[in-house]
Design a protein around this motif. Structure first.
Motif, mmCIF file in Angstrom:
data_model
loop_
_atom_site.group_PDB
_atom_site.id
_atom_site.type_symbol
_atom_site.label_atom_id
_atom_site.label_comp_id
_atom_site.label_asym_id
_atom_site.label_seq_id
_atom_site.Cartn_x
_atom_site.Cartn_y
_atom_site.Cartn_z
ATOM 1 N N ASP A 3 66.823 -47.903 -9.119
ATOM 2 C CA ASP A 3 67.410 -48.872 -8.190
ATOM 3 C C ASP A 3 68.769 -49.324 -8.711
ATOM 4 O O ASP A 3 69.775 -48.667 -8.498
ATOM 5 C CB ASP A 3 66.466 -50.048 -7.981
ATOM 6 C CG ASP A 3 66.944 -50.995 -6.887
ATOM 7 O OD1 ASP A 3 67.911 -50.639 -6.185
ATOM 8 O OD2 ASP A 3 66.360 -52.078 -6.728
ATOM 9 N N PRO A 80 69.726 -46.811 -4.143
ATOM 10 C CA PRO A 80 69.141 -46.619 -2.803
ATOM 11 C C PRO A 80 69.961 -47.272 -1.701
ATOM 12 O O PRO A 80 70.083 -46.712 -0.607
ATOM 13 C CB PRO A 80 67.757 -47.274 -2.933
ATOM 14 C CG PRO A 80 67.446 -47.241 -4.376
ATOM 15 C CD PRO A 80 68.756 -47.431 -5.064
ATOM 16 N N TYR A 84 70.967 -45.025 1.317
ATOM 17 C CA TYR A 84 70.247 -45.239 2.568
ATOM 18 C C TYR A 84 70.738 -46.435 3.377
ATOM 19 O O TYR A 84 70.314 -46.614 4.520
ATOM 20 C CB TYR A 84 68.749 -45.429 2.286
ATOM 21 C CG TYR A 84 68.125 -44.289 1.530
ATOM 22 C CD1 TYR A 84 68.137 -42.994 2.030
ATOM 23 C CD2 TYR A 84 67.513 -44.503 0.293
ATOM 24 C CE1 TYR A 84 67.564 -41.945 1.335
ATOM 25 C CE2 TYR A 84 66.934 -43.462 -0.410
ATOM 26 C CZ TYR A 84 66.961 -42.185 0.114
ATOM 27 O OH TYR A 84 66.391 -41.158 -0.588
ATOM 28 N N ASN A 87 67.661 -50.949 0.187
ATOM 29 C CA ASN A 87 66.918 -50.499 -0.992
ATOM 30 C C ASN A 87 65.409 -50.648 -0.819
ATOM 31 O O ASN A 87 64.681 -50.927 -1.768
ATOM 32 C CB ASN A 87 67.374 -51.262 -2.243
ATOM 33 C CG ASN A 87 67.106 -52.743 -2.155
ATOM 34 O OD1 ASN A 87 66.812 -53.267 -1.083
ATOM 35 N ND2 ASN A 87 67.179 -53.432 -3.281
ATOM 36 N N PHE A 88 64.937 -50.444 0.420
ATOM 37 C CA PHE A 88 63.499 -50.437 0.665
ATOM 38 C C PHE A 88 62.887 -49.064 0.377
ATOM 39 O O PHE A 88 61.677 -48.954 0.239
ATOM 40 C CB PHE A 88 63.183 -50.829 2.117
ATOM 41 C CG PHE A 88 63.759 -52.149 2.513
ATOM 42 C CD1 PHE A 88 63.824 -53.184 1.608
ATOM 43 C CD2 PHE A 88 64.237 -52.366 3.786
ATOM 44 C CE1 PHE A 88 64.349 -54.406 1.950
ATOM 45 C CE2 PHE A 88 64.767 -53.582 4.150
ATOM 46 C CZ PHE A 88 64.822 -54.607 3.228
ATOM 47 N N ARG A 89 63.717 -48.037 0.331
ATOM 48 C CA ARG A 89 63.233 -46.680 0.084
ATOM 49 C C ARG A 89 63.418 -46.302 -1.378
ATOM 50 O O ARG A 89 64.332 -46.776 -2.050
ATOM 51 C CB ARG A 89 63.968 -45.676 0.979
ATOM 52 C CG ARG A 89 63.718 -45.847 2.460
ATOM 53 C CD ARG A 89 64.464 -44.790 3.250
ATOM 54 N NE ARG A 89 64.059 -43.439 2.898
ATOM 55 C CZ ARG A 89 64.612 -42.334 3.404
ATOM 56 N NH1 ARG A 89 65.609 -42.442 4.271
ATOM 57 N NH2 ARG A 89 64.190 -41.144 3.056
ATOM 58 N N GLU A 90 62.553 -45.432 -1.852
ATOM 59 C CA GLU A 90 62.658 -44.922 -3.205
ATOM 60 C C GLU A 90 63.439 -43.603 -3.200
ATOM 61 O O GLU A 90 63.396 -42.846 -2.228
ATOM 62 C CB GLU A 90 61.274 -44.678 -3.801
ATOM 63 C CG GLU A 90 60.401 -45.913 -3.902
ATOM 64 C CD GLU A 90 59.033 -45.591 -4.477
ATOM 65 O OE1 GLU A 90 58.969 -44.827 -5.458
ATOM 66 O OE2 GLU A 90 58.023 -46.079 -3.937
ATOM 67 N N GLN A 138 56.966 -48.494 -5.501
ATOM 68 C CA GLN A 138 56.302 -49.296 -4.466
ATOM 69 C C GLN A 138 54.886 -48.789 -4.265
ATOM 70 O O GLN A 138 54.618 -47.586 -4.370
ATOM 71 C CB GLN A 138 57.104 -49.254 -3.164
ATOM 72 C CG GLN A 138 58.489 -49.848 -3.321
ATOM 73 C CD GLN A 138 59.317 -49.811 -2.058
ATOM 74 O OE1 GLN A 138 60.222 -50.599 -1.901
ATOM 75 N NE2 GLN A 138 59.056 -48.877 -1.155
ATOM 76 N N ARG A 199 56.174 -54.104 -4.659
ATOM 77 C CA ARG A 199 57.102 -53.424 -5.563
ATOM 78 C C ARG A 199 56.926 -53.956 -6.981
ATOM 79 O O ARG A 199 56.819 -55.153 -7.210
ATOM 80 C CB ARG A 199 58.548 -53.636 -5.112
ATOM 81 C CG ARG A 199 59.586 -53.154 -6.114
ATOM 82 C CD ARG A 199 60.990 -53.290 -5.586
ATOM 83 N NE ARG A 199 61.254 -52.309 -4.543
ATOM 84 C CZ ARG A 199 62.480 -51.892 -4.209
ATOM 85 N NH1 ARG A 199 63.534 -52.374 -4.832
ATOM 86 N NH2 ARG A 199 62.643 -51.018 -3.261
ATOM 87 N N ILE A 314 55.509 -41.135 -2.894
ATOM 88 C CA ILE A 314 56.523 -42.106 -2.500
ATOM 89 C C ILE A 314 55.952 -43.017 -1.410
ATOM 90 O O ILE A 314 55.445 -42.545 -0.391
ATOM 91 C CB ILE A 314 57.792 -41.407 -1.986
ATOM 92 C CG1 ILE A 314 58.378 -40.502 -3.080
ATOM 93 C CG2 ILE A 314 58.819 -42.429 -1.530
ATOM 94 C CD1 ILE A 314 58.830 -41.240 -4.313
ATOM 95 N N GLU A 316 56.825 -46.000 1.251
ATOM 96 C CA GLU A 316 57.946 -46.641 1.940
ATOM 97 C C GLU A 316 57.429 -47.528 3.072
ATOM 98 O O GLU A 316 56.384 -47.242 3.654
ATOM 99 C CB GLU A 316 58.899 -45.588 2.520
ATOM 100 C CG GLU A 316 59.548 -44.696 1.470
ATOM 101 C CD GLU A 316 60.450 -43.661 2.100
ATOM 102 O OE1 GLU A 316 60.448 -43.579 3.349
ATOM 103 O OE2 GLU A 316 61.146 -42.940 1.368
ATOM 104 N N THR A 318 56.954 -48.946 6.751
ATOM 105 C CA THR A 318 56.994 -48.287 8.046
ATOM 106 C C THR A 318 58.158 -48.822 8.871
ATOM 107 O O THR A 318 58.765 -49.845 8.539
ATOM 108 C CB THR A 318 55.679 -48.518 8.799
ATOM 109 O OG1 THR A 318 55.530 -49.931 9.048
ATOM 110 C CG2 THR A 318 54.497 -48.025 7.984
#
Length: 331
Positions: A3, A80, A84, A87-90, A138, A199, A314, A316, A318
């Motif tokens: 991150d 992230p 993206y 930074n909610f996604r890995e 996460q 997380r 992974i 994430e 929804t």
């Protein structure tokens, strides 16, 4: 997996700045005890913040040059969010190397390296010196359950253990490491209910970072997904969660209190409840309590963090969860 990065970086921000970035100058004062004539030294410095990516470029102002006025010395950014937009996604294992390359190009675009650095290594690691890295993972679980299960847990490498904030997050702090567990969507969007995505992030820096990731990790391109994941897993596996008794209804709750021998001023809790109740009601509830079989909610880090980095799953949020976050943020 990765991150926030904080690293020393030798670059120059153009005098006109950069579109979409906020540039602010300030003066910091330092005490120089060796200089009796000028004991206070005023150093002009600046911060350039990219409002889109959230990246921050910090350095000092060179008043003797207009072309090289803003000299960058430190950069802090979320990889992230850069890739993206949030930074909610890995960053998955397959895209890890590309993400770091994109980070390099971005920093070179915002603050091109100084001339002598460009001659030595145009796009190499010579202008990068990693100081801090945040490793994150996460998990699809309620943050309230996970925090409750780790409330009594202590981490051997971190003196301050289990610092909890109103049941919404918990942290273990050491000199150069910190583990923090929280609901990312709930914290960022101020959601009233948990998003069921928890997380757990590991912040490591200094000598602890070199011990975790290897002695030559002070250069950014040396970072690999496997090394980061192994370091993350090694620290998280040292947490020892406890099992939580499950009580979905009030009958199960009474059964649990009776099973653990809870009393109110010496009186069993069931006897406190039965005051003023009819005989048939007491018999019925007593039979229901006797029929309850104890069940527990448990968490096993070894199950969700496999040894093989290639087997990492992974997790994430929804689209619906992100939409709820966006709506809550806009409100």
């Amino acid at each position: 997996m990765i991150d926030t990065l904080r690293f020393e970086f030798s670059g120059v921000v153009p005098a006109q700045g950069r579109r979409g970035c906020k540039l602010s100058e300030r003066t910091s004062s330092q005490w120089n005890k060796d200089d009796t004539e000028h004991p206070v030294v005023n150093s002009p410095n600046f911060t350039l913040t990219d409002e889109t990516t959230g990246a921050r470029f910090l350095g000092w102002v060179n008043p003797d040059s207009e072309e090289e006025r803003y000299l960058v010395r430190t950069v802090e950014l979320s990889v992230p969010r850069l890739i993206y937009g949030h930074n909610f996604r890995e960053i998955p294992r397959a895209d890890f190397g590309k993400a770091l390359e994109r980070t390099m190009r971005y920093c070179h675009e915002v603050a091109p390296p100084e001339a002598f650095i460009q001659e030595l290594c145009p796009m190499g690691s010579g202008s990068w010196d990693l100081k801090r890295v945040d490793l994150v993972k996460q998990f699809r679980a309620s943050s309230s359950d996970l925090i409750a299960a780790h409330r009594a847990s202590r981490h051997p490498a971190m003196r301050s253990g289990g610092c909890e904030w109103f049941g919404e997050s918990i942290a273990w702090k050491g000199k150069e490491r910190m583990l923090r567990m929280y609901d990312k969507l709930q914290e960022a969007g101020k959601l009233r209910e948990p998003s069921n995505v928890t997380r757990l992030e590991l912040e490591t820096k200094g000598r602890a970072m070199e011990r975790d990731l290897g002695p030559r990790v002070n250069r950014l391109p040396v970072l690999t997904f496997d090394a980061c994941y192994s370091a993350y897993r090694a620290q998280v596996m040292r947490l020892q969660p406890t099992s939580l008794p499950a009580a979905e209804g009030w009958i199960e709750f009474l059964a649990m209190l009776q099973r653990y021998g809870v009393t109110v001023q010496g009186v069993p809790v069931f006897e406190v409840w039965m005051r003023g109740k009819g005989k048939s009601t007491i018999r019925r509830v007593r039979a229901q309590i006797a029929a309850v079989r104890p069940s527990y909610w448990s968490w096993n880090w070894a199950e969700v963090l496999p040894e093989d980095p290639a087997a990492v799953v992974i997790v994430e949020p929804t689209a619906e969860e992100i939409e709820r976050y966006s709506a809550a943020s806009a409100a």
